[in-house]
Design a protein around this motif. Structure first.
Motif, PDB file in Angstrom:
ATOM      1  N   SER A   1     -11.586 -17.320   4.947  1.00 51.64           N
ATOM      2  CA  SER A   1     -11.710 -17.914   3.978  1.00 51.64           C
ATOM      3  C   SER A   1     -12.460 -18.936   3.300  1.00 51.64           C
ATOM      4  CB  SER A   1     -12.027 -16.248   2.891  1.00 51.64           C
ATOM      5  OG  SER A   1     -13.075 -16.575   2.036  1.00 51.64           O
ATOM      6  N   SER A   2     -11.814 -19.074   3.056  1.00 49.14           N
ATOM      7  CA  SER A   2     -10.978 -20.314   2.306  1.00 49.14           C
ATOM      8  C   SER A   2     -10.921 -21.706   3.591  1.00 49.14           C
ATOM      9  CB  SER A   2     -10.399 -21.128   1.184  1.00 49.14           C
ATOM     10  OG  SER A   2      -9.280 -20.423   1.565  1.00 49.14           O
ATOM     11  N   GLY A   3     -10.721 -21.441   4.073  1.00 54.50           N
ATOM     12  CA  GLY A   3      -9.742 -22.492   4.589  1.00 54.50           C
ATOM     13  C   GLY A   3      -7.934 -22.953   5.140  1.00 54.50           C
ATOM     14  N   GLN A   4      -7.647 -22.550   3.841  1.00 50.46           N
ATOM     15  CA  GLN A   4      -6.795 -23.050   3.388  1.00 50.46           C
ATOM     16  C   GLN A   4      -5.694 -22.707   4.079  1.00 50.46           C
ATOM     17  OE1 GLN A   4      -5.989 -24.442  -0.357  1.00 50.46           O
ATOM     18  NE2 GLN A   4      -3.930 -24.177   1.376  1.00 50.46           N
ATOM     19  N   ARG A   5      -4.361 -23.747   3.993  1.00 52.90           N
ATOM     20  CA  ARG A   5      -3.629 -22.773   5.114  1.00 52.90           C
ATOM     21  C   ARG A   5      -2.087 -23.381   4.692  1.00 52.90           C
ATOM     22  NH1 ARG A   5      -3.585 -25.671  10.154  1.00 52.90           N
ATOM     23  NH2 ARG A   5      -1.620 -26.902  10.578  1.00 52.90           N
ATOM     24  N   TYR A   6      -1.712 -21.844   5.050  1.00 54.55           N
ATOM     25  CA  TYR A   6       0.060 -21.185   3.987  1.00 54.55           C
ATOM     26  C   TYR A   6       0.994 -21.776   5.202  1.00 54.55           C
ATOM     27  CZ  TYR A   6      -2.792 -19.762   0.941  1.00 54.55           C
ATOM     28  OH  TYR A   6      -4.004 -19.123  -0.324  1.00 54.55           O
ATOM     29  N   ARG A   7       2.165 -22.106   4.905  1.00 54.60           N
ATOM     30  CA  ARG A   7       3.098 -21.886   5.623  1.00 54.60           C
ATOM     31  C   ARG A   7       4.512 -20.861   5.333  1.00 54.60           C
ATOM     32  NH1 ARG A   7       6.533 -26.806   7.522  1.00 54.60           N
ATOM     33  NH2 ARG A   7       6.001 -27.422   5.763  1.00 54.60           N
TER      34      ARG A   7
ATOM     35  N   VAL B   1       0.533  -0.959  -0.330  1.00 54.51           N
ATOM     36  CA  VAL B   1       0.093   0.144   0.022  1.00 54.51           C
ATOM     37  C   VAL B   1       1.690   1.278   0.127  1.00 54.51           C
ATOM     38  CG1 VAL B   1      -1.522  -1.322   1.377  1.00 54.51           C
ATOM     39  CG2 VAL B   1      -0.242   0.350   2.274  1.00 54.51           C
ATOM     40  N   GLY B   2       0.974   2.182  -0.490  1.00 54.23           N
ATOM     41  CA  GLY B   2       1.143   3.338  -0.420  1.00 54.23           C
ATOM     42  C   GLY B   2       1.591   3.999  -1.468  1.00 54.23           C
ATOM     43  N   VAL B   3       2.993   5.278  -1.756  1.00 55.11           N
ATOM     44  CA  VAL B   3       2.700   6.154  -2.437  1.00 55.11           C
ATOM     45  C   VAL B   3       4.556   6.496  -1.938  1.00 55.11           C
ATOM     46  CG1 VAL B   3       3.241   7.309  -4.377  1.00 55.11           C
ATOM     47  CG2 VAL B   3       1.090   7.269  -3.581  1.00 55.11           C
ATOM     48  N   PRO B   4       5.611   5.761  -2.287  1.00 47.00           N
ATOM     49  CA  PRO B   4       5.726   4.118  -2.965  1.00 47.00           C
ATOM     50  C   PRO B   4       4.868   3.119  -2.478  1.00 47.00           C
ATOM     51  CG  PRO B   4       7.844   4.690  -2.525  1.00 47.00           C
ATOM     52  CD  PRO B   4       6.971   6.466  -1.805  1.00 47.00           C
ATOM     53  N   ALA B   5       4.925   2.377  -3.118  1.00 46.31           N
ATOM     54  CA  ALA B   5       3.980   0.772  -2.546  1.00 46.31           C
ATOM     55  C   ALA B   5       5.236   0.395  -1.391  1.00 46.31           C
ATOM     56  CB  ALA B   5       3.450   0.362  -3.462  1.00 46.31           C
ATOM     57  N   VAL B   6       5.206  -0.102   0.014  1.00 47.56           N
ATOM     58  CA  VAL B   6       5.546  -0.623   0.496  1.00 47.56           C
ATOM     59  C   VAL B   6       4.871  -1.791   1.768  1.00 47.56           C
ATOM     60  CG1 VAL B   6       6.853   1.085   1.175  1.00 47.56           C
ATOM     61  CG2 VAL B   6       4.710   0.436   2.315  1.00 47.56           C
ATOM     62  N   PRO B   7       5.302  -2.583   1.063  1.00 45.32           N
ATOM     63  CA  PRO B   7       4.814  -4.727   2.600  1.00 45.32           C
ATOM     64  C   PRO B   7       3.292  -4.456   3.613  1.00 45.32           C
ATOM     65  CG  PRO B   7       6.760  -4.642   1.885  1.00 45.32           C
ATOM     66  CD  PRO B   7       6.835  -3.234   1.471  1.00 45.32           C
ATOM     67  N   ARG B   8       3.159  -4.706   3.600  1.00 48.03           N
ATOM     68  CA  ARG B   8       1.965  -4.478   4.466  1.00 48.03           C
ATOM     69  C   ARG B   8       1.036  -6.112   5.197  1.00 48.03           C
ATOM     70  NH1 ARG B   8      -0.816  -0.532   5.817  1.00 48.03           N
ATOM     71  NH2 ARG B   8       1.009   1.071   6.411  1.00 48.03           N
ATOM     72  N   GLY B   9       1.978  -6.441   4.820  1.00 47.40           N
ATOM     73  CA  GLY B   9       1.449  -8.230   5.091  1.00 47.40           C
ATOM     74  C   GLY B   9       0.974  -9.350   3.538  1.00 47.40           C
ATOM     75  N   TRP B  10       0.840 -10.151   3.750  1.00 49.02           N
ATOM     76  CA  TRP B  10       0.533 -11.054   3.102  1.00 49.02           C
ATOM     77  C   TRP B  10      -1.218 -11.926   3.111  1.00 49.02           C
ATOM     78  CZ3 TRP B  10       4.465 -11.953   0.218  1.00 49.02           C
ATOM     79  CH2 TRP B  10       6.202 -11.332   1.712  1.00 49.02           C
ATOM     80  N   VAL B  11      -1.273 -12.278   2.196  1.00 48.70           N
ATOM     81  CA  VAL B  11      -2.874 -11.985   1.397  1.00 48.70           C
ATOM     82  C   VAL B  11      -3.417 -13.784   0.950  1.00 48.70           C
ATOM     83  CG1 VAL B  11      -3.950  -9.967   1.299  1.00 48.70           C
ATOM     84  CG2 VAL B  11      -3.023 -11.358  -0.465  1.00 48.70           C
ATOM     85  N   SER B  12      -4.090 -14.343   1.166  1.00 52.93           N
ATOM     86  CA  SER B  12      -4.190 -15.790   0.671  1.00 52.93           C
ATOM     87  C   SER B  12      -4.827 -15.679  -1.014  1.00 52.93           C
ATOM     88  CB  SER B  12      -5.183 -16.116   1.581  1.00 52.93           C
ATOM     89  OG  SER B  12      -6.869 -15.657   1.432  1.00 52.93           O
ATOM     90  N   GLU B  13      -4.650 -16.678  -1.884  1.00 55.18           N
ATOM     91  CA  GLU B  13      -5.296 -16.936  -3.192  1.00 55.18           C
ATOM     92  C   GLU B  13      -6.415 -15.578  -2.886  1.00 55.18           C
ATOM     93  OE1 GLU B  13      -5.581 -20.324  -4.318  1.00 55.18           O
ATOM     94  OE2 GLU B  13      -3.166 -20.805  -4.472  1.00 55.18           O
ATOM     95  N   ALA B  14      -7.429 -16.442  -2.046  1.00 59.49           N
ATOM     96  CA  ALA B  14      -9.176 -15.268  -2.009  1.00 59.49           C
ATOM     97  C   ALA B  14      -9.159 -14.441  -1.740  1.00 59.49           C
ATOM     98  CB  ALA B  14      -9.729 -16.692  -1.017  1.00 59.49           C
ATOM     99  N   GLY B  15      -7.452 -13.630  -1.568  1.00 59.67           N
ATOM    100  CA  GLY B  15      -7.440 -12.010  -0.937  1.00 59.67           C
ATOM    101  C   GLY B  15      -7.722 -11.794   0.168  1.00 59.67           C
ATOM    102  N   GLN B  16      -7.540 -12.688   1.497  1.00 57.23           N
ATOM    103  CA  GLN B  16      -8.039 -11.660   2.775  1.00 57.23           C
ATOM    104  C   GLN B  16      -6.080 -11.980   3.850  1.00 57.23           C
ATOM    105  OE1 GLN B  16     -10.906 -11.413   3.423  1.00 57.23           O
ATOM    106  NE2 GLN B  16     -11.221 -11.674   1.205  1.00 57.23           N
ATOM    107  N   LYS B  17      -6.429 -11.427   4.619  1.00 61.10           N
ATOM    108  CA  LYS B  17      -4.780 -11.392   5.070  1.00 61.10           C
ATOM    109  C   LYS B  17      -5.380 -12.637   6.152  1.00 61.10           C
ATOM    110  CE  LYS B  17      -2.430  -7.825   6.317  1.00 61.10           C
ATOM    111  NZ  LYS B  17      -2.637  -6.539   7.554  1.00 61.10           N
TER     112      LYS B  17
END
Lengths: 200, 200, 200
Positions: free
Chosen positions: A184-190, A155-171
Motif C-alpha cells: 500500500s505505502s511502498g514502505q520497505r521493511y527488513r 488469528v484464532g482461539v487462542p491467537a497464534v502468529p500468522r505473519g507480519w503486517v506493515s504500519e498501513a496494515g498490509q501483509k
C-alpha cells in the motif's frame, strides 16, 4: 464556565472531563468518571469506557467495545466492533464470600496495554495481562492470551502468529534476503532478529 | 405505594417487579417483565434480561450480557462482559413460513443452567441445552457446547477441559495422592472418581 | 404528514425512513439514515444498522447485532445475538496518517451478502468479503472467513463444514442413494454435485 470541545451525542453518557478536542462520542456510549480519552478519537455507539481506562489520540473505538480500569490504549489504535478487554484472570462474583477478601484488596486487577497503531479485529477478546505491540493486527474473533510482538498478525482461539503486517496494515511478504515492501505505502521493511524493522 | 429497594440507573429500563434488595442495574440495561433477579446482584450497562430468565443472589452480570427465557443462573455466578446465552439449537427467523409452526408451538426453547459460584469469561457463548456445574470456570471467548462438570476449567472453541479450579477460582494442582490446596484460600481438595471434592 | 407503519420503542433511535410495515425496533437500537429495512422484521435491543446496510423482509436481528455499510441481508434471515459483521479486511484507525489516503478513497469497503433464509448463530463474526448461501447455518461463536454454500452447516474458528441443513434448519442425513428427509417438515432433498437440492 467550561467549554467542551469534543462532541457527545445527546444519548451518550459522558461523566469524564478528561476528553480531548475533536473527539466524538456516539449514542448509548458511556464514559465513566476517571476515564481519560485523547484528541480526535471516535467512540462508537454502545461503547463503555470505565474509570481508570486510558485512551490515546486518534483512536477508533468501534461500537460495543468495553475498556476497563487497567487497560491502556496508545495513539492511533483501531478497536473493532465488540472487542472486549478484561482485567481479572480468575474472575468470580465479588460478593461470593470465598473471594470477598481478594476483591477488597484491589490487587485482583491485571493490566493490558495496546501499543501505537495496532488493530484489534471485530469480536476479539483480550485476556488481561498482555501487551499488544505497535502496529500488530489481531484477527476478527481471536482470543489473545499472550503478548503479541510489534507488526505481528495473529488469528484464532487462542491467537497464534500468522505473519507480519506493515504500519498501513498490509501483509508483508519477506524475500530470501529478508526484505519486504508494503503493497500500500511502498514502505520497505527488513527482518532483524526475526522481526520486521522499517527502513528509512 | 410500592418501595423499590434496588437501584436502577435513570437510563436503565426495568419492567420487572421481582428484583431483590440491594441489586444495582446500570445504564442502558433492560430487564423485561417476567424476569426474576435476586438480592445484591450487579447488572452492568447494556445487559439484557428477558422475561422467563431467572438470576439468583449475589450474581455479577457484566456489561452487554444477554440472558434469555429458558436460562437460569444460580447464586454467586460471574458472567463476564458480552457473555451470550442462547435458547434455540436450530434457529431460523420465526417469520419464515418453513418454521412458523415450530415457533408457534413454544417447544423450540432449550434450557440452560449455570450452577452456584461458576464463572463465565468475557465473550464466551453458551449453546443452549447445557448445565455448567458449580464453581466451574469457562475461559474467555470459549464456546460451550456440552455440560461442564463442577470445578472444571474449560477453554476454546468448542470448549474442552483444561484442569480444575477451586471455589475461589484458582487452579488446583493435584499431587500423586490426589490432593490439592487452593493457593488463595488454603482450602484442600481431593480427587474422588476423577473429580475434585472439597475437604472439611 | 407521514405515517410510520412500523413500531419503534421510545428508547430506539430511528433515523431512516425506509423501513417496512410491521417491522419492530426495540430499545437502545439505532438505525442510521440511509439504512434500508424491509417488512415484518424484528430488530432487537442494542442493535445497530448503519447507513448503506440493506435488510430484507421477515428478518430477525437479535440484540446487539451490528450491520454496516456494505452488508446486505436477504429475506427471512436469522442473525443471532451479538453477531458482528465487518466491512474492512485490513482495518487501521482512519486518523492514522499512514492510512488516511486509503480511508479517504472509500475503496476500503469490502462487501458481505447473507442470502435468503440463512441463520447465523450467537456471537459469530463474519469477516467481510464473503457470501453466506441461502438456508446455510453458521454455528454459535464461529468466525466465517470464506463463502458458505447454500444449506451448509459450518462451525468453529475459522468456520469449517460440518454437514447440511434443511430449509427448516434441521440436520440432513443423506443415505447411500444420496437422499435425505427433513425430520421437521418431511421435505426431501437429494445430493446433486455434492450439494443438497430440494425435491418437489
Amino acid at each position: 464556565m467550561k467549554t467542551r470541545n469534543f462532541f457527545a451525542h445527546p444519548q451518550a453518557l459522558v461523566e469524564s472531563e478528561r476528553i480531548g478536542a475533536g473527539t466524538r462520542i456516539w449514542a448509548f456510549a458511556h464514559v465513566l468518571r476517571g476515564a481519560r480519552i485523547g484528541r480526535d478519537c471516535n467512540i462508537g455507539d454502545h461503547a463503555f469506557i470505565e474509570g481508570g481506562a486510558v485512551v490515546g489520540h486518534r483512536v477508533t473505538v468501534k461500537n460495543g467495545v468495553m475498556i476497563w480500569d487497567g487497560v491502556s490504549i496508545a495513539d492511533g489504535v483501531f478497536l473493532g466492533p465488540n472487542v472486549v478487554f478484561t482485567n481479572d484472570r480468575t474472575p468470580r462474583s465479588p460478593r461470593l464470600p470465598q473471594v470477598a477478601e481478594r476483591y477488597r484488596s484491589g490487587k485482583w486487577i491485571s493490566r493490558t496495554r495496546v501499543e501505537r497503531g495496532a488493530s484489534i479485529g471485530a469480536g476479539a477478546v483480550v485476556v488481561s495481562g498482555v501487551t499488544i505491540g505497535r502496529f500488530a493486527m489481531i484477527g476478527a474473533g481471536a482470543v489473545v492470551t499472550k503478548d503479541v510482538p510489534p507488526h505481528a498478525l495473529v488469528v484464532g482461539v487462542p491467537a497464534v502468529p500468522r505473519g507480519w503486517v506493515s504500519e498501513a496494515g498490509q501483509k508483508l511478504e519477506f524475500d530470501a534476503a529478508g526484505l519486504a515492501r508494503c503493497p500500500s505505502s511502498g514502505q520497505r521493511y527488513r527482518l532483524r532478529g526475526g522481526k520486521p524493522v522499517k527502513l528509512q
